[in-house]
Each structure stands twice: as C-alpha cells, then as structure tokens.
Motif scaffolding. Structure first.
Motif, PDB file in Angstrom:
ATOM      1  N   ASP A   3       1.020  -1.122   0.152  1.00 35.37           N
ATOM      2  CA  ASP A   3      -0.154  -0.094   0.141  1.00 35.37           C
ATOM      3  C   ASP A   3       0.698   1.313  -0.241  1.00 35.37           C
ATOM      4  O   ASP A   3       0.527   2.300  -0.622  1.00 35.37           O
ATOM      5  CB  ASP A   3      -0.815   0.150   1.176  1.00 35.37           C
ATOM      6  CG  ASP A   3      -2.093  -1.198   1.325  1.00 35.37           C
ATOM      7  OD1 ASP A   3      -2.317  -1.559   0.061  1.00 35.37           O
ATOM      8  OD2 ASP A   3      -2.727  -1.132   2.364  1.00 35.37           O
ATOM      9  N   GLY A   4       1.938   1.092   0.733  1.00 40.44           N
ATOM     10  CA  GLY A   4       2.724   2.400   0.781  1.00 40.44           C
ATOM     11  C   GLY A   4       3.586   2.633  -0.626  1.00 40.44           C
ATOM     12  O   GLY A   4       3.640   3.851  -1.136  1.00 40.44           O
ATOM     13  N   TYR A   5       3.969   1.579  -1.296  1.00 45.61           N
ATOM     14  CA  TYR A   5       4.486   1.783  -2.620  1.00 45.61           C
ATOM     15  C   TYR A   5       3.724   2.212  -3.484  1.00 45.61           C
ATOM     16  O   TYR A   5       3.945   2.870  -4.182  1.00 45.61           O
ATOM     17  CB  TYR A   5       5.046   0.457  -2.942  1.00 45.61           C
ATOM     18  CG  TYR A   5       5.425   0.090  -4.244  1.00 45.61           C
ATOM     19  CD1 TYR A   5       6.698   0.761  -4.683  1.00 45.61           C
ATOM     20  CD2 TYR A   5       4.594  -0.402  -5.360  1.00 45.61           C
ATOM     21  CE1 TYR A   5       7.035   0.790  -5.906  1.00 45.61           C
ATOM     22  CE2 TYR A   5       5.257  -0.560  -6.643  1.00 45.61           C
ATOM     23  CZ  TYR A   5       6.279   0.262  -7.112  1.00 45.61           C
ATOM     24  OH  TYR A   5       6.938   0.075  -8.310  1.00 45.61           O
ATOM     25  N   VAL A  10      10.934   5.374  -6.575  1.00 45.97           N
ATOM     26  CA  VAL A  10      10.150   4.825  -5.779  1.00 45.97           C
ATOM     27  C   VAL A  10      10.714   3.520  -5.426  1.00 45.97           C
ATOM     28  O   VAL A  10      10.743   2.665  -6.205  1.00 45.97           O
ATOM     29  CB  VAL A  10       8.494   4.808  -5.847  1.00 45.97           C
ATOM     30  CG1 VAL A  10       7.903   4.336  -4.672  1.00 45.97           C
ATOM     31  CG2 VAL A  10       8.147   6.428  -6.238  1.00 45.97           C
ATOM     32  N   LEU A  11      11.134   3.208  -4.086  1.00 50.24           N
ATOM     33  CA  LEU A  11      11.557   1.967  -3.745  1.00 50.24           C
ATOM     34  C   LEU A  11      10.299   1.124  -3.554  1.00 50.24           C
ATOM     35  O   LEU A  11       9.358   1.156  -3.183  1.00 50.24           O
ATOM     36  CB  LEU A  11      12.003   2.048  -2.324  1.00 50.24           C
ATOM     37  CG  LEU A  11      13.473   2.841  -2.370  1.00 50.24           C
ATOM     38  CD1 LEU A  11      14.167   2.743  -0.919  1.00 50.24           C
ATOM     39  CD2 LEU A  11      14.534   2.117  -3.200  1.00 50.24           C
ATOM     40  N   PRO A  12      10.478  -0.169  -4.356  1.00 50.02           N
ATOM     41  CA  PRO A  12       9.594  -1.339  -4.243  1.00 50.02           C
ATOM     42  C   PRO A  12       9.390  -1.780  -2.710  1.00 50.02           C
ATOM     43  O   PRO A  12      10.455  -1.824  -2.212  1.00 50.02           O
ATOM     44  CB  PRO A  12       9.913  -2.193  -5.219  1.00 50.02           C
ATOM     45  CG  PRO A  12      11.302  -2.171  -5.381  1.00 50.02           C
ATOM     46  CD  PRO A  12      11.568  -0.393  -5.057  1.00 50.02           C
ATOM     47  N   PRO A  13       8.210  -2.543  -2.441  1.00 48.37           N
ATOM     48  CA  PRO A  13       8.277  -3.183  -1.065  1.00 48.37           C
ATOM     49  C   PRO A  13       9.338  -4.244  -0.889  1.00 48.37           C
ATOM     50  O   PRO A  13       9.718  -4.904  -2.165  1.00 48.37           O
ATOM     51  CB  PRO A  13       6.772  -3.698  -1.059  1.00 48.37           C
ATOM     52  CG  PRO A  13       6.538  -3.630  -2.685  1.00 48.37           C
ATOM     53  CD  PRO A  13       7.181  -2.774  -3.423  1.00 48.37           C
ATOM     54  N   LEU A  14       9.779  -4.504   0.226  1.00 49.15           N
ATOM     55  CA  LEU A  14      10.706  -5.768   0.367  1.00 49.15           C
ATOM     56  C   LEU A  14      10.242  -6.908   0.062  1.00 49.15           C
ATOM     57  O   LEU A  14      10.971  -7.912  -0.340  1.00 49.15           O
ATOM     58  CB  LEU A  14      11.323  -5.532   1.889  1.00 49.15           C
ATOM     59  CG  LEU A  14      11.973  -4.438   2.126  1.00 49.15           C
ATOM     60  CD1 LEU A  14      12.162  -4.603   3.901  1.00 49.15           C
ATOM     61  CD2 LEU A  14      13.160  -4.558   1.386  1.00 49.15           C
TER      62      LEU A  14
END
Length: 157
Positions: A55-57, A74-78
């Motif tokens: 959701d943050g991504y 934008v960094l992707p989710p881990l």
C-alpha cells in the motif's frame, strides 16, 4: 543460503520475523522452527507488514507520478503477500517449552521468555559448549502469559 541449515524464531515481533520473507526470496528453503503461538502471530504480523509495504509503495508511486518523477525513484516493497506465504510454509511450530530437540546437530531447549505470547529464549547445546540465546525477555504484569522461566546458572570452563 547453502550454509544455513535451520532458522529458529524466538518470537513474532516484526523486528524478529520481518526479514524471513527476504531470506526465502534469496533462496532459503530449510525449516523455520518456533512455538505454535509464534507461528500464529508471525502469520498475522508478516501479512500485515506485506500489505502495508505494498500500500505504501502504491501511494508513493502515485505521488511520484503526479509530481512528474520517474517510477524508479520509488523503492518497491521488500516483499509481498506471496513471499510471506512461501515463508510461512517453512514454519515448523514444533518447539515446546522445556522440551529438548535436536536441530541441525544442536540440542535446542526453548524456555518461556515472558515477552509476548509464545516467546522463548533458547538453550543451545553442542559439542563446543552451551549458549543461551534470547530475543527479548520479560513483560511485567502481563495478565495474558506466564512470567519468563529463569535461565540455568552459567557454568564456567
């Protein structure tokens, strides 16, 4: 991951289980031992973490696009839910407080850490000696769980 035979979880707080999906992404396929309550809580914690990351991504990506930035800023989710499910499939909730079992050639005895439900510290015994390993200990005045079991007295060599 070839040199890693097993993982043992002390409890299910995110700072103790949160990288497990990454470990699996990077090729770990061995067992992950824990208590049954830790396994149940880890599922909730990891799935929630994955959802929050995704959701943050998505939110950050929309904002970056509105501001005219490239998607790669934008960094992707881990990890995502599918990664969590692969990690959860490796859980072996076979640790019982006070019961010793052999894991990867080491005798492992979990004892109550009294931190959160299912939390344990570990007495590890091998040919080289004994080691007590804990994640976190204690949680005063908790009505939900028993206090921690005091560790055995240390022995000097």
């Amino acid at each position: 991951m070839a040199g890693l035979d097993a993982v043992i979880l002390t409890h299910a707080h995110l700072d103790h289980v949160g990288r497990l999906p990454l470990l699996v992404q990077r090729g770990y396929r061995g067992p992950v031992y824990c208590t049954a309550p830790t396994a149940a809580l880890a599922e909730t914690v990891l799935l929630d973490s994955a959802r929050l990351q995704v959701d943050g991504y998505r939110h950050d990506l929309r904002r970056a696009r509105r501001q005219g930035h490239a998607d790669d800023t934008v960094l992707p989710p881990l990890y995502e839910e599918a990664d969590v499910h692969r990690a959860l499939a490796l859980l072996r909730p076979s640790l019982d407080f006070g019961d010793t079992q052999r894991i990867a050639g080491v005798r492992v005895t979990p004892e109550r850490a009294g931190h959160i439900l299912g939390s344990a510290y570990l007495l590890l015994e091998g040919s080289e000696g004994r080691l007590i390993m804990s994640g976190d200990l204690g949680n005063r005045e908790s009505g939900l769980q028993l206090d921690f079991t005091p560790p055995p007295r240390p022995t000097l060599w």
